[in-house]
Write a protein that holds these residues in place. Structure first.
Motif, PDB file in Angstrom:
ATOM      1  N   MET A   1      -0.761 -17.987  -9.627  1.00 55.42           N
ATOM      2  CA  MET A   1      -1.950 -16.204  -9.134  1.00 55.42           C
ATOM      3  C   MET A   1      -0.321 -16.283  -7.394  1.00 55.42           C
ATOM      4  N   PRO A   2      -0.581 -15.035  -7.368  1.00 50.52           N
ATOM      5  CA  PRO A   2       0.189 -15.404  -5.622  1.00 50.52           C
ATOM      6  C   PRO A   2      -0.508 -15.333  -4.515  1.00 50.52           C
ATOM      7  N   LEU A   3      -1.887 -14.920  -4.636  1.00 48.83           N
ATOM      8  CA  LEU A   3      -2.221 -15.954  -3.440  1.00 48.83           C
ATOM      9  C   LEU A   3      -2.329 -16.830  -2.712  1.00 48.83           C
ATOM     10  N   THR A   4      -2.116 -17.765  -4.495  1.00 42.63           N
ATOM     11  CA  THR A   4      -2.207 -19.168  -4.013  1.00 42.63           C
ATOM     12  C   THR A   4      -0.214 -19.585  -3.853  1.00 42.63           C
ATOM     13  N   ALA A   5       0.288 -18.770  -3.899  1.00 40.90           N
ATOM     14  CA  ALA A   5       2.050 -18.975  -4.201  1.00 40.90           C
ATOM     15  C   ALA A   5       1.913 -19.470  -2.318  1.00 40.90           C
ATOM     16  N   ILE A   6       1.179 -17.982  -1.443  1.00 43.26           N
ATOM     17  CA  ILE A   6       1.122 -17.517  -0.074  1.00 43.26           C
ATOM     18  C   ILE A   6       0.511 -18.382   0.806  1.00 43.26           C
ATOM     19  N   GLU A   7      -0.501 -18.933  -0.183  1.00 40.04           N
ATOM     20  CA  GLU A   7      -2.091 -19.569   1.019  1.00 40.04           C
ATOM     21  C   GLU A   7      -1.217 -20.448   2.272  1.00 40.04           C
ATOM     22  N   LEU A   9       1.555 -19.273   4.289  1.00 45.25           N
ATOM     23  CA  LEU A   9       1.519 -18.135   5.334  1.00 45.25           C
ATOM     24  C   LEU A   9       1.364 -17.283   5.690  1.00 45.25           C
ATOM     25  N   PRO A  10       1.135 -16.707   7.144  1.00 46.00           N
ATOM     26  CA  PRO A  10       0.150 -15.727   7.419  1.00 46.00           C
ATOM     27  C   PRO A  10       0.436 -14.647   6.333  1.00 46.00           C
ATOM     28  N   ALA A  11      -0.842 -14.062   6.572  1.00 44.33           N
ATOM     29  CA  ALA A  11      -0.580 -13.038   5.086  1.00 44.33           C
ATOM     30  C   ALA A  11      -0.081 -11.847   5.777  1.00 44.33           C
ATOM     31  N   ASP A  12      -0.072 -11.852   6.715  1.00 45.47           N
ATOM     32  CA  ASP A  12       0.166 -10.622   7.788  1.00 45.47           C
ATOM     33  C   ASP A  12       0.996 -10.140   7.613  1.00 45.47           C
ATOM     34  N   GLN A  13       2.172 -11.179   7.196  1.00 43.07           N
ATOM     35  CA  GLN A  13       4.006 -11.079   6.762  1.00 43.07           C
ATOM     36  C   GLN A  13       4.518 -11.529   6.280  1.00 43.07           C
ATOM     37  N   GLN A  50      -1.417  -2.345   4.101  1.00 44.87           N
ATOM     38  CA  GLN A  50      -0.882  -2.210   4.053  1.00 44.87           C
ATOM     39  C   GLN A  50      -0.280  -3.193   5.662  1.00 44.87           C
ATOM     40  N   THR A  51       0.142  -3.638   6.474  1.00 42.44           N
ATOM     41  CA  THR A  51       0.856  -4.461   7.681  1.00 42.44           C
ATOM     42  C   THR A  51       1.743  -3.958   8.221  1.00 42.44           C
ATOM     43  N   GLU A  52       1.470  -3.936   9.042  1.00 36.01           N
ATOM     44  CA  GLU A  52       2.670  -3.428  10.250  1.00 36.01           C
ATOM     45  C   GLU A  52       3.706  -3.925   9.463  1.00 36.01           C
ATOM     46  N   ARG A  53       4.151  -4.744   8.983  1.00 41.62           N
ATOM     47  CA  ARG A  53       5.471  -5.442   8.615  1.00 41.62           C
ATOM     48  C   ARG A  53       5.402  -4.925   7.194  1.00 41.62           C
ATOM     49  N   GLY A  54       4.551  -4.692   6.383  1.00 42.20           N
ATOM     50  CA  GLY A  54       4.528  -3.596   5.072  1.00 42.20           C
ATOM     51  C   GLY A  54       4.965  -2.565   5.361  1.00 42.20           C
ATOM     52  N   ARG A  55       4.673  -1.452   6.077  1.00 45.60           N
ATOM     53  CA  ARG A  55       4.979  -0.673   6.539  1.00 45.60           C
ATOM     54  C   ARG A  55       6.442  -0.503   7.060  1.00 45.60           C
ATOM     55  N   ALA A  56       6.870  -1.354   7.451  1.00 44.83           N
ATOM     56  CA  ALA A  56       8.354  -1.333   8.310  1.00 44.83           C
ATOM     57  C   ALA A  56       9.616  -2.218   7.337  1.00 44.83           C
TER      58      ALA A  56
END
Length: 207
Positions: A1-7, A9-13, A50-56
């Protein structure tokens, strides 16, 4: 699961993306393939913004000349991509080379993929949100099969992807995992099951 894979990590990064590319490693561990001028980005329903990092990240790729594809259900997008591969590999494992696919082979691959749509739904994917990705597999097979076969055999970037994407263990693993999940959820997958001898531990590419 994607969210499990990044649990951890900071979600906004975290930025979800997938290249418009394909290929594989040969027996000498050399990577061969094609990179198309498109990158697919997406968000998850739990974090559907979309986060700032996502837009960048998107701007970096746009600035480099890439087109951007977007999906608001990136988990579903990934699962659709996975079952499309499983359906295709029912034929490529038998043939030993994706570039050898005939129109009849592609027809069987399309039908094998269609049989896996209920598996996507059992995993919580709303197929209506992925009409574009599924169109080659929902269009009339008499039209879709020749068109996809022509793309595989005549369009050089796609042909390179197909020829290079030939690591047998990777292909077998995709099919094994898909069939195991279908069985776990009680979803019939007759064409994938019929291809099982080609992706067992002892299965081998056709010479």
């Amino acid at each position: 699961m994607p969210l499990t894979a990044i649990e951890q990590l900071p979600a906004d990064q975290v930025v979800w993306g997938f290249p418009g590319a394909g290929g594989g490693f040969d027996q000498d561990d050399r990577l061969t393939g094609s990179l198309l001028p498109v990158v697919f980005f997406g968000t998850l329903d739990a974090y559907n913004h979309q986060t700032e990092r996502g837009r960048a990240a998107r701007e970096v790729f746009r600035g480099a000349g890439f087109r951007i594809g977007e999906s608001s259900d990136f988990r579903g997008w990934l699962l659709v991509h996975f079952v499309q591969n499983a359906g295709l590999h029912t034929q490529t494992l038998r043939l030993g080379d994706m570039s050898k696919l005939t129109t009849q082979d592609v027809r069987e691959a399309i039908l094998a993929t269609r049989e896996l749509f209920p598996l996507l739904e059992a995993r919580g994917v709303d197929l209506r949100r992925h009409r574009g990705e599924l169109l080659p597999f929902t269009a009339p097979v008499r039209l879709a099969a020749p068109a996809l076969a022509l793309l595989v055999t005549r369009f050089p970037p796609t042909r390179r992807v197909m020829t290079a994407h030939a690591n047998p263990e990777e292909l077998r693993a995709v099919c094994r995992d898909t069939l195991a999940e279908a069985r776990r959820l009680g979803v019939p997958a007759p064409r994938l099951e019929a291809a099982e001898p080609w992706f067992t531990e002892t299965g081998r590419f056709k010479n």
